[in-house]
Design a protein around this motif. Structure first.
Motif, PDB file in Angstrom:
ATOM      1  N   ARG A 156       1.128  -1.218  -0.140  1.00 43.60           N
ATOM      2  CA  ARG A 156      -0.414  -0.098  -0.049  1.00 43.60           C
ATOM      3  C   ARG A 156       0.572   1.226  -0.022  1.00 43.60           C
ATOM      4  O   ARG A 156       0.296   2.189  -1.019  1.00 43.60           O
ATOM      5  CB  ARG A 156      -0.648  -0.187   1.149  1.00 43.60           C
ATOM      6  CG  ARG A 156      -1.921   1.633   0.799  1.00 43.60           C
ATOM      7  CD  ARG A 156      -2.891   0.833   2.410  1.00 43.60           C
ATOM      8  NE  ARG A 156      -3.760  -0.711   2.157  1.00 43.60           N
ATOM      9  CZ  ARG A 156      -4.108  -1.087   2.891  1.00 43.60           C
ATOM     10  NH1 ARG A 156      -4.068  -0.329   4.668  1.00 43.60           N
ATOM     11  NH2 ARG A 156      -4.452  -2.423   2.797  1.00 43.60           N
ATOM     12  N   ASP A 157       1.854   1.503   0.942  1.00 42.93           N
ATOM     13  CA  ASP A 157       2.250   2.289   0.967  1.00 42.93           C
ATOM     14  C   ASP A 157       3.381   2.853   0.117  1.00 42.93           C
ATOM     15  O   ASP A 157       3.813   3.990  -1.014  1.00 42.93           O
ATOM     16  CB  ASP A 157       4.005   2.380   1.599  1.00 42.93           C
ATOM     17  CG  ASP A 157       4.161   3.051   2.633  1.00 42.93           C
ATOM     18  OD1 ASP A 157       4.614   4.194   2.620  1.00 42.93           O
ATOM     19  OD2 ASP A 157       6.248   3.087   2.023  1.00 42.93           O
ATOM     20  N   LEU A 158       3.939   1.864  -0.929  1.00 44.05           N
ATOM     21  CA  LEU A 158       4.809   1.249  -2.314  1.00 44.05           C
ATOM     22  C   LEU A 158       3.540   2.540  -3.551  1.00 44.05           C
ATOM     23  O   LEU A 158       3.782   2.929  -4.680  1.00 44.05           O
ATOM     24  CB  LEU A 158       5.061   0.496  -2.759  1.00 44.05           C
ATOM     25  CG  LEU A 158       5.984   0.191  -4.309  1.00 44.05           C
ATOM     26  CD1 LEU A 158       7.482   1.531  -4.175  1.00 44.05           C
ATOM     27  CD2 LEU A 158       6.466  -1.048  -4.540  1.00 44.05           C
ATOM     28  N   THR A 159       2.203   1.473  -3.165  1.00 42.47           N
ATOM     29  CA  THR A 159       1.431   2.482  -4.285  1.00 42.47           C
ATOM     30  C   THR A 159       1.416   3.445  -3.845  1.00 42.47           C
ATOM     31  O   THR A 159       0.534   4.638  -5.176  1.00 42.47           O
ATOM     32  CB  THR A 159       0.151   0.961  -4.169  1.00 42.47           C
ATOM     33  OG1 THR A 159       0.148  -0.560  -4.623  1.00 42.47           O
ATOM     34  CG2 THR A 159      -1.049   1.602  -4.975  1.00 42.47           C
ATOM     35  N   TYR A 160       1.319   4.291  -2.847  1.00 43.86           N
ATOM     36  CA  TYR A 160       0.726   5.481  -3.059  1.00 43.86           C
ATOM     37  C   TYR A 160       1.902   6.239  -3.396  1.00 43.86           C
ATOM     38  O   TYR A 160       1.831   7.420  -4.045  1.00 43.86           O
ATOM     39  CB  TYR A 160       0.716   6.250  -0.765  1.00 43.86           C
ATOM     40  CG  TYR A 160      -0.355   5.515  -0.675  1.00 43.86           C
ATOM     41  CD1 TYR A 160      -2.066   5.330  -0.946  1.00 43.86           C
ATOM     42  CD2 TYR A 160      -0.656   4.975   0.651  1.00 43.86           C
ATOM     43  CE1 TYR A 160      -2.455   5.070  -1.283  1.00 43.86           C
ATOM     44  CE2 TYR A 160      -1.733   4.553   1.051  1.00 43.86           C
ATOM     45  CZ  TYR A 160      -2.881   4.840   0.466  1.00 43.86           C
ATOM     46  OH  TYR A 160      -4.155   4.167   1.398  1.00 43.86           O
ATOM     47  N   LYS A 161       3.439   5.643  -3.116  1.00 48.35           N
ATOM     48  CA  LYS A 161       4.117   6.588  -3.739  1.00 48.35           C
ATOM     49  C   LYS A 161       4.274   7.005  -5.766  1.00 48.35           C
ATOM     50  O   LYS A 161       4.978   7.974  -5.580  1.00 48.35           O
ATOM     51  CB  LYS A 161       5.712   5.177  -3.603  1.00 48.35           C
ATOM     52  CG  LYS A 161       5.720   6.512  -1.914  1.00 48.35           C
ATOM     53  CD  LYS A 161       7.303   5.555  -1.216  1.00 48.35           C
ATOM     54  CE  LYS A 161       7.668   5.367   0.146  1.00 48.35           C
ATOM     55  NZ  LYS A 161       8.676   4.767   0.952  1.00 48.35           N
ATOM     56  N   ILE A 162       3.668   5.734  -5.611  1.00 46.95           N
ATOM     57  CA  ILE A 162       4.001   5.078  -7.890  1.00 46.95           C
ATOM     58  C   ILE A 162       2.751   6.457  -7.620  1.00 46.95           C
ATOM     59  O   ILE A 162       2.903   7.163  -8.369  1.00 46.95           O
ATOM     60  CB  ILE A 162       3.384   3.893  -7.404  1.00 46.95           C
ATOM     61  CG1 ILE A 162       4.906   3.248  -7.511  1.00 46.95           C
ATOM     62  CG2 ILE A 162       3.262   4.159  -9.286  1.00 46.95           C
ATOM     63  CD1 ILE A 162       4.241   1.815  -7.939  1.00 46.95           C
ATOM     64  N   ALA A 163       1.534   6.790  -7.197  1.00 54.95           N
ATOM     65  CA  ALA A 163       0.272   7.498  -7.288  1.00 54.95           C
ATOM     66  C   ALA A 163       1.141   9.522  -7.749  1.00 54.95           C
ATOM     67  O   ALA A 163       0.800   9.540  -8.340  1.00 54.95           O
ATOM     68  CB  ALA A 163      -0.682   7.284  -6.550  1.00 54.95           C
ATOM     69  N   ILE A 164       1.664   9.143  -6.322  1.00 49.43           N
ATOM     70  CA  ILE A 164       2.632  10.280  -5.661  1.00 49.43           C
ATOM     71  C   ILE A 164       3.576  10.757  -7.563  1.00 49.43           C
ATOM     72  O   ILE A 164       3.697  11.733  -7.940  1.00 49.43           O
ATOM     73  CB  ILE A 164       3.193  10.463  -5.076  1.00 49.43           C
ATOM     74  CG1 ILE A 164       1.865  10.748  -3.593  1.00 49.43           C
ATOM     75  CG2 ILE A 164       4.106  11.886  -4.757  1.00 49.43           C
ATOM     76  CD1 ILE A 164       2.351  10.453  -2.185  1.00 49.43           C
ATOM     77  N   VAL A 165       4.298   9.869  -8.054  1.00 44.63           N
ATOM     78  CA  VAL A 165       5.003  10.120  -8.719  1.00 44.63           C
ATOM     79  C   VAL A 165       4.485  10.125  -9.809  1.00 44.63           C
ATOM     80  O   VAL A 165       4.996  11.793 -11.089  1.00 44.63           O
ATOM     81  CB  VAL A 165       6.530   9.068  -8.447  1.00 44.63           C
ATOM     82  CG1 VAL A 165       7.092   9.819 -10.109  1.00 44.63           C
ATOM     83  CG2 VAL A 165       6.953   9.318  -7.324  1.00 44.63           C
ATOM     84  N   PHE A 166       3.421  10.329 -10.352  1.00 43.78           N
ATOM     85  CA  PHE A 166       2.942  10.156 -11.696  1.00 43.78           C
ATOM     86  C   PHE A 166       2.155  11.542 -11.424  1.00 43.78           C
ATOM     87  O   PHE A 166       1.972  11.423 -12.763  1.00 43.78           O
ATOM     88  CB  PHE A 166       2.066   8.651 -11.943  1.00 43.78           C
ATOM     89  CG  PHE A 166       2.573   7.590 -11.928  1.00 43.78           C
ATOM     90  CD1 PHE A 166       3.618   7.392 -13.331  1.00 43.78           C
ATOM     91  CD2 PHE A 166       3.022   6.402 -11.954  1.00 43.78           C
ATOM     92  CE1 PHE A 166       4.269   6.493 -13.919  1.00 43.78           C
ATOM     93  CE2 PHE A 166       3.834   5.073 -12.258  1.00 43.78           C
ATOM     94  CZ  PHE A 166       4.161   5.601 -13.368  1.00 43.78           C
TER      95      PHE A 166
END
Length: 71
Positions: A10-20
């Motif tokens: 979940r943490d990695l998914t949030y980071k990916i969403a922020i970057v994109f």
């Protein structure tokens, strides 16, 4: 240590969403500035290469961050 740790994914998914999200906003601003003639079109043409560098840096950061969590 679980193989699939849900909070970590979940943490990695949030980071990916922020970057994109940041990349989309930057690209939108660049596109607007090129259409208005404020910046030359070469800046927008170089942007995909900059995005690839940012994505590569993010992948390295995520890998190092996950490695540091488990060691």
């Amino acid at each position: 240590m679980a193989m699939f740790d849900i909070p970590d994914i979940r943490d990695l998914t949030y980071k990916i969403a922020i970057v994109f999200g940041i990349i989309i906003v930057i690209y939108g601003v660049l596109w607007l500035l090129v259409n208005l003639g404020v910046i030359p079109a070469i800046v927008a043409a170089v942007f995909p290469q900059i995005v690839m560098i940012i994505i590569g840096l993010f992948i390295i950061y995520a890998a190092v961050d996950r490695r540091n969590k488990y060691y």
